[in-house]
Scaffold this motif. Structure first.
Motif, mmCIF file in Angstrom:
data_model
loop_
_atom_site.group_PDB
_atom_site.id
_atom_site.type_symbol
_atom_site.label_atom_id
_atom_site.label_comp_id
_atom_site.label_asym_id
_atom_site.label_seq_id
_atom_site.Cartn_x
_atom_site.Cartn_y
_atom_site.Cartn_z
ATOM 1 N N THR A 13 0.621 -0.985 -0.018
ATOM 2 C CA THR A 13 -0.007 -0.137 0.139
ATOM 3 C C THR A 13 0.901 1.134 -0.037
ATOM 4 O O THR A 13 2.304 1.149 0.357
ATOM 5 C CB THR A 13 -1.096 0.183 1.298
ATOM 6 N N LYS A 14 0.366 2.583 -0.320
ATOM 7 C CA LYS A 14 1.060 3.675 -0.361
ATOM 8 C C LYS A 14 0.878 4.286 0.825
ATOM 9 O O LYS A 14 -0.031 4.185 1.848
ATOM 10 C CB LYS A 14 0.519 4.343 -1.369
ATOM 11 N N ILE A 60 3.102 -0.943 21.614
ATOM 12 C CA ILE A 60 3.228 -0.320 20.312
ATOM 13 C C ILE A 60 2.024 0.097 19.517
ATOM 14 O O ILE A 60 1.881 -0.068 18.271
ATOM 15 C CB ILE A 60 4.429 -0.689 19.387
ATOM 16 N N SER A 61 0.928 0.704 20.249
ATOM 17 C CA SER A 61 -0.464 0.947 19.687
ATOM 18 C C SER A 61 -0.433 2.363 18.869
ATOM 19 O O SER A 61 -1.209 2.364 18.080
ATOM 20 C CB SER A 61 -1.354 1.109 20.905
ATOM 21 N N ASP A 62 0.349 3.087 18.900
ATOM 22 C CA ASP A 62 0.463 4.413 18.403
ATOM 23 C C ASP A 62 0.313 4.161 16.668
ATOM 24 O O ASP A 62 1.027 3.252 16.145
ATOM 25 C CB ASP A 62 1.520 5.274 18.474
ATOM 26 N N ALA A 81 -1.153 4.694 6.754
ATOM 27 C CA ALA A 81 -0.072 3.961 6.735
ATOM 28 C C ALA A 81 1.276 4.782 6.383
ATOM 29 O O ALA A 81 1.281 5.847 5.556
ATOM 30 C CB ALA A 81 -0.203 2.919 5.729
ATOM 31 N N ILE A 82 2.252 4.394 6.928
ATOM 32 C CA ILE A 82 3.785 4.975 6.846
ATOM 33 C C ILE A 82 4.634 4.003 6.566
ATOM 34 O O ILE A 82 4.403 2.822 7.130
ATOM 35 C CB ILE A 82 4.013 5.959 8.165
ATOM 36 N N GLY A 103 -1.733 -17.080 14.008
ATOM 37 C CA GLY A 103 -2.067 -17.216 12.411
ATOM 38 C C GLY A 103 -1.089 -17.303 11.675
ATOM 39 O O GLY A 103 0.062 -17.023 11.906
ATOM 40 N N PRO A 104 -1.267 -17.194 10.228
ATOM 41 C CA PRO A 104 -0.462 -17.377 9.360
ATOM 42 C C PRO A 104 0.667 -16.003 9.110
ATOM 43 O O PRO A 104 1.589 -16.212 8.271
ATOM 44 C CB PRO A 104 -0.971 -17.897 7.951
ATOM 45 N N GLY A 105 -0.102 -15.016 9.227
ATOM 46 C CA GLY A 105 0.926 -13.674 9.262
ATOM 47 C C GLY A 105 0.233 -13.028 7.876
ATOM 48 O O GLY A 105 -0.116 -13.550 6.852
ATOM 49 N N THR A 106 0.518 -11.652 7.926
ATOM 50 C CA THR A 106 0.386 -10.700 6.774
ATOM 51 C C THR A 106 1.615 -9.888 6.701
ATOM 52 O O THR A 106 2.047 -9.385 7.435
ATOM 53 C CB THR A 106 -0.904 -9.841 7.279
ATOM 54 N N ARG A 107 2.107 -9.975 5.385
ATOM 55 C CA ARG A 107 3.269 -9.329 5.144
ATOM 56 C C ARG A 107 2.818 -7.960 4.499
ATOM 57 O O ARG A 107 2.232 -8.073 3.446
ATOM 58 C CB ARG A 107 4.186 -9.894 4.219
ATOM 59 N N LEU A 108 2.796 -6.810 5.325
ATOM 60 C CA LEU A 108 2.745 -5.576 4.816
ATOM 61 C C LEU A 108 3.771 -4.504 4.230
ATOM 62 O O LEU A 108 4.731 -4.588 5.013
ATOM 63 C CB LEU A 108 1.820 -4.865 5.874
ATOM 64 N N THR A 109 3.695 -4.239 3.179
ATOM 65 C CA THR A 109 4.746 -3.390 2.716
ATOM 66 C C THR A 109 4.137 -1.949 2.430
ATOM 67 O O THR A 109 3.090 -1.761 1.856
ATOM 68 C CB THR A 109 5.346 -3.790 1.319
ATOM 69 N N VAL A 110 4.494 -0.902 2.848
ATOM 70 C CA VAL A 110 4.129 0.623 2.950
ATOM 71 C C VAL A 110 5.112 1.346 1.959
ATOM 72 O O VAL A 110 6.359 1.453 2.606
ATOM 73 C CB VAL A 110 3.715 1.207 4.004
ATOM 74 N N THR A 111 4.696 1.882 0.905
ATOM 75 C CA THR A 111 5.693 2.426 0.065
ATOM 76 C C THR A 111 5.578 3.804 0.025
ATOM 77 O O THR A 111 4.499 4.464 0.374
ATOM 78 C CB THR A 111 5.419 1.942 -1.502
#
Lengths: 111, 110
Positions: A13-14, A60-62, A81-82, A103-111
């Motif tokens: 995501t951006k 780390i909820s912020d 997202a940052i 759970g199996p996890g989510t790989r998140l990339t923020v560009t």
């Protein structure tokens, strides 16, 4: 079928976009957790929920928010997202405070 | 000081040898201790838990706990290539908080 499922499994995501990660479980556990994992830092707790009406901030909820829609569903939102939120996100469940199952996890990339 | 410390490794052992993993923790009041195995790109999987001082054995795995020294270890006997993974030590500090170490990566050489 897996006991703890996460969607999506991968997301790019951006910066500035709102994104939601979802977690569902069929284990019948009352407690649910959201963690993030960064290389070399281990797992850090973002939010945890003891039941539908009991939601608490972790270390780390912020920048994050959550919703417990039902005993079996716990969603994590990134309001804006940052890039430093790029990480592997895990949902976990437990009965009371006994062993946590991930759970199996989510790989998140923020560009 | 981090709450849970582990040797980062990597720890390389030959097949059939014993792999020894160490973990220290800072909260003297901690009561429950867990070892998770995590294959690359996968989720952590619970392999052992220990609550009392001494040793606990489960198959090829032995967990050792010494609360006075604030130390918990994991031994993997007869190491197999399938044991190659990162091992996470986790310590229960209170009713909700499970603190994780950064993990020790183990490589078993065939």
């Amino acid at each position: 079928d897996a006991d703890v499922t996460q969607t999506p499994r991968n997301r790019i995501t951006k910066t500035g976009k709102r994104i939601m990660l979802e977690c569902s479980q069929t284990k019948g556990h009352d407690r649910m957790y959201w963690y993030r994992q960064d290389p070399g830092l281990g797992l850090q707790l973002i939010y945890y929920s003891f039941d539908v009406k009991d939601i608490n901030k972790g270390e780390i909820s912020d920048g994050y928010s959550v919703s417990r829609q039902a005993q079996a569903k716990f969603s994590l939102s990134l309001e804006s997202a940052i890039p430093n939120q790029t990480a592997l996100y895990f949902c976990a469940t437990s009965i009371g405070f006994y062993e946590q199952y991930f759970g199996p996890g989510t790989r998140l990339t923020v560009t | 000081q981090k709450e849970v410390e582990q040797n980062s490794g990597p720890l390389s052992v030959p097949e059939g040898a014993i792999a020894s993993l160490n973990c220290t923790y800072s909260d003297r009041g901690s009561q429950s201790f867990f070892w998770y195995r995590q294959y690359s790109g996968k989720s952590p999987e619970l392999i052992m838990f220990i609550y009392s001082n001494g040793d606990k054995e489960d198959g090829r795995f032995t967990a050792q706990l010494n609360k006075a020294s604030q130390y918990v270890s994991l031994l993997i006997r007869d190491s197999q290539p399938s044991d190659s993974a990162t091992y996470l030590c986790a310590v229960k500090e209170n009713d909700y908080k499970l603190s994780f170490g950064a993990g020790t990566t183990v490589t078993v050489r065939a």
